[in-house]
Design an enzyme around this catalytic site. Structure first.
Site, mmCIF file in Angstrom:
data_model
loop_
_atom_site.group_PDB
_atom_site.id
_atom_site.type_symbol
_atom_site.label_atom_id
_atom_site.label_comp_id
_atom_site.label_asym_id
_atom_site.label_seq_id
_atom_site.Cartn_x
_atom_site.Cartn_y
_atom_site.Cartn_z
ATOM 1 N N GLU A 103 -1.624 -9.065 3.515
ATOM 2 C CA GLU A 103 -1.480 -9.652 4.860
ATOM 3 C C GLU A 103 -2.810 -10.150 5.428
ATOM 4 O OE1 GLU A 103 -1.171 -6.468 4.057
ATOM 5 O OE2 GLU A 103 -1.625 -5.089 5.691
ATOM 6 N N CYS A 155 0.836 -1.209 0.000
ATOM 7 C CA CYS A 155 0.000 0.000 0.000
ATOM 8 C C CYS A 155 0.871 1.259 0.000
ATOM 9 C CB CYS A 155 -0.996 -0.049 1.146
ATOM 10 S SG CYS A 155 -2.432 0.968 0.833
ATOM 11 N N HIS A 209 -3.736 -5.067 0.380
ATOM 12 C CA HIS A 209 -3.163 -5.563 1.642
ATOM 13 C C HIS A 209 -3.177 -7.089 1.665
ATOM 14 C CE1 HIS A 209 -2.589 -1.829 3.915
ATOM 15 N NE2 HIS A 209 -3.577 -1.372 3.164
HETATM 16 N N1 GLN Z 1 -1.835 6.656 2.769
HETATM 17 C C1 GLN Z 1 -1.990 5.882 1.574
HETATM 18 C C2 GLN Z 1 -3.365 6.039 0.966
HETATM 19 O O1 GLN Z 1 -4.260 6.492 1.611
HETATM 20 C C3 GLN Z 1 -1.676 4.427 1.840
HETATM 21 C C4 GLN Z 1 -2.660 3.772 2.750
HETATM 22 C C5 GLN Z 1 -2.174 2.490 3.343
HETATM 23 O O2 GLN Z 1 -0.986 2.197 3.339
HETATM 24 N N2 GLN Z 1 -3.092 1.703 3.871
HETATM 25 O O3 GLN Z 1 -3.574 5.713 -0.174
#
Ligand code: GLN
Length: 532
Positions: A511, A383, A509
């Site tokens: 994970e 992310c 994500h």
């Molecule tokens: N801050 C970034 C976004 O909002 C990444 C978010 C995250 O890593 N969950 O896109």
């Protein structure tokens, strides 16, 4: 069959492992071929965990259906190897919102709206609806907080009422407490447990089981003493002593006869013989435990490193992946704000950058992603780790010195990462990110395709910003490939550098999909690359 309920409450203090007790009991029932699920009640006033600081409360766990939940939901998913929907994380705010909404619609027909019965009815209905909709044999419900908290009183009252309604063979209570010893060989103290059970009984709940946390196995005489003061038979006072891994707790409880006791109390004659399930589970728990002499060192570079629980699913996913190839994964959590010399990262077999938000610490992550690329160290960016790897590449390979994310620098000349178009009108912070599982299409002849052995996958998201498509041709010319996308090609989902040993960034994500015995593919590939 009518669903049977097991309610898990907490005593003495927080952090005793109510979540592990809840998951372990549910796991035992699942291993006995029962259809089970878990619910977490969080008595706080946040609507969900989405707006909470991970350093104070632990990771925000994202469900398939886009819930931003308490991290215990992740524990349940990992133990049961089963998805848990967001309706299974009930908070005070959700309950009160529904009650207030119903009152505004006039649904209470002029009644004075009160905690009992209106709030408690709403709590009971939510629990019963889950049991009915999912046609469960058993539902374990964990009530957050510690008995005596003001916040959890309406929930405990609702659970008490449910026992009256469902009858003694419909509901069991498990109370999790602590038996401290002042030194390793010292006497196990029972007073905190006695007081905690008194507090529970004062609000009308008599526990059927006590799960007692302790360092060494609870002695027989301690069990007897606790039993005498609490009206729980010594047999049902269960020792929850320190274990090498939380996945050993189901076996620990099983060995103390919890299953026979549960089935007897629920009015059944005996439990199902399901040894095949046990074999598989034992194989998984053993694979998770035994590689202390074969370690792999991973640096996790992020912003929320002061509490390792802020990345709990990432930590677990690394361990699942290590277990699969017979390696233990040693993780060092490194604060991206405090790295002075990036050469400290050279000693690691792999570098992982997990999710994150905001400006603080972002420059350190960008430099980390760049260091991993230059030194050919396996890199997995999740992310924020995907986004900042793209920025690092833009700055250092494509010479776009002011490459940035508009999240970090709103007026940057090269917004390689920019707000999702549909986010531009949104001002609410709660529940407003791009959340939950979406389909992702993977291009053929890419590393991503090899890793997933599929052209289409479903992964969970939690972000507001994304790769700016305008820059992609330039990136690909310079050797960074975008190998997966979603929403008909609108969003980039995976980046990779084919010439690198292992360099992968994922906008989703992974994970949250990793389970013991079934590591998520990108983690498995990353850990394998790191071990070579
Ligand atoms: N801050 C970034 C976004 O909002 C990444 C978010 C995250 O890593 N969950 O896109």
């Amino acid at each position: 069959m009518q669903t049977k309920f097991i309610f898990v409450t907490g005593g003495v203090m927080s952090g005793l492992g109510k979540g592990v007790a809840t998951s372990s009991i549910a796991k035992l029932l699942q291993l006995a071929d029962q259809k089970v699920s878990c619910v977490k009640i969080d008595p706080y006033l946040n609507y969900d965990a989405g707006t909470m600081n991970p350093v104070a409360h632990g990771e925000v766990f994202v469900t398939e259906d886009g819930g931003e939940c308490d991290m215990d939901i992740g524990n349940y998913e990992r133990f049961l190897n089963q998805n848990i929907p967001k309706s299974h994380n009930i908070t005070t705010a959700q309950v009160y919102s529904s009650v207030i909404e119903a009152e505004r619609k006039g649904e209470y027909l002029g009644a004075c709206v009160q905690i009992i019965p209106h709030v408690t009815d709403e709590i009971k209905n939510r629990i019963k609806k889950i049991a009915e909709d999912e046609k469960l044999d058993f539902l374990t419900v964990e009530c957050g907080g510690t008995v005596g908290d003001i916040e959890s009183l309406p929930f405990l009252e609702a659970l008490r009422q449910l026992k009256v309604e469902e009858g003694p063979q419909g509901v069991l209570f498990v109370h999790v407490t602590l038996a401290p010893s002042l030194d390793v060989v010292g006497e196990q103290k029972t007073k905190p447990t006695q007081h905690s059970v008194q507090e529970l009984r004062r609000i009308g709940i008599q526990p059927d089981f006590l799960a007692v946390r302790c360092t060494l196995p609870l002695e027989e005489k301690t069990k007897k003493k606790i039993a005498m003061f609490t009206n729980v038979t010594p047999n049902d006072v269960l020792s929850c002593h320190d274990a090498k891994s939380i996945f050993e707790v189901p076996q620990m409880l099983y060995d103390q006869g919890i299953m026979d006791s549960i089935f007897t109390k629920f009015g059944k004659v005996g439990m199902v013989n399901a040894s095949a399930n046990w074999d598989k589970w034992n194989e998984i728990t053993q694979s998770m435990a035994n590689h202390e002499d074969n370690k792999l060192k991973i640096a996790m570079v992020g912003k929320y490193v002061t509490l390792t629980d802020s990345y709990v699913s990432v930590n677990h996913a690394l361990k699942h992946a290590g277990a699969k190839i017979g390696r233990s994964v040693d993780i060092d959590w490194i604060d991206s704000e405090s790295i002075l010399d990036y050469n400290i990262l050279s000693k690691y077999d792999g570098i992982l950058v997990p999710g994150g938000f905001g400006t603080r610490g972002s420059e350190g992550i960008i430099n980390t992603a760049n260091f991993a690329r230059e030194k050919n160290i396996p890199y997995l960016g999740i992310c924020f780790g995907f986004q900042l790897a793209a920025i690092a590449f833009g700055r250092n390979v494509m010479n776009l010195k002011d490459a940035n994310s508009t999240e970090i620098k709103a007026n940057t000349k090269n917004p390689i990462i920019d707000l999702l178009p549909e986010q531009k009108e949104i001002s609410d912070m709660g529940g407003s990110l791009r959340l939950g599982a979406n389909e992702i299409k993977i291009k053929e002849n890419t590393n991503a395709h090899k890793i997933y052995s599929a052209s289409s996958i479903n992964k969970r998201h939690r972000h507001r910003y994304e790769m700016n498509k305008k820059y992609i041709p330039e990136f690909e010319k310079n050797g960074m490939i975008f190998s997966a996308e979603s929403d008909e090609g609108k969003r980039m989902e995976i980046l990779e550098i084919p010439s690198h040993k292992f360099y992968l960034g994922v906008q989703f994500h992974p994970e949250f999909n990793s389970r013991p015995g079934y590591p998520e593919e990108s983690f498995a590939a990353f850990v394998k690359a790191a071990s070579e």
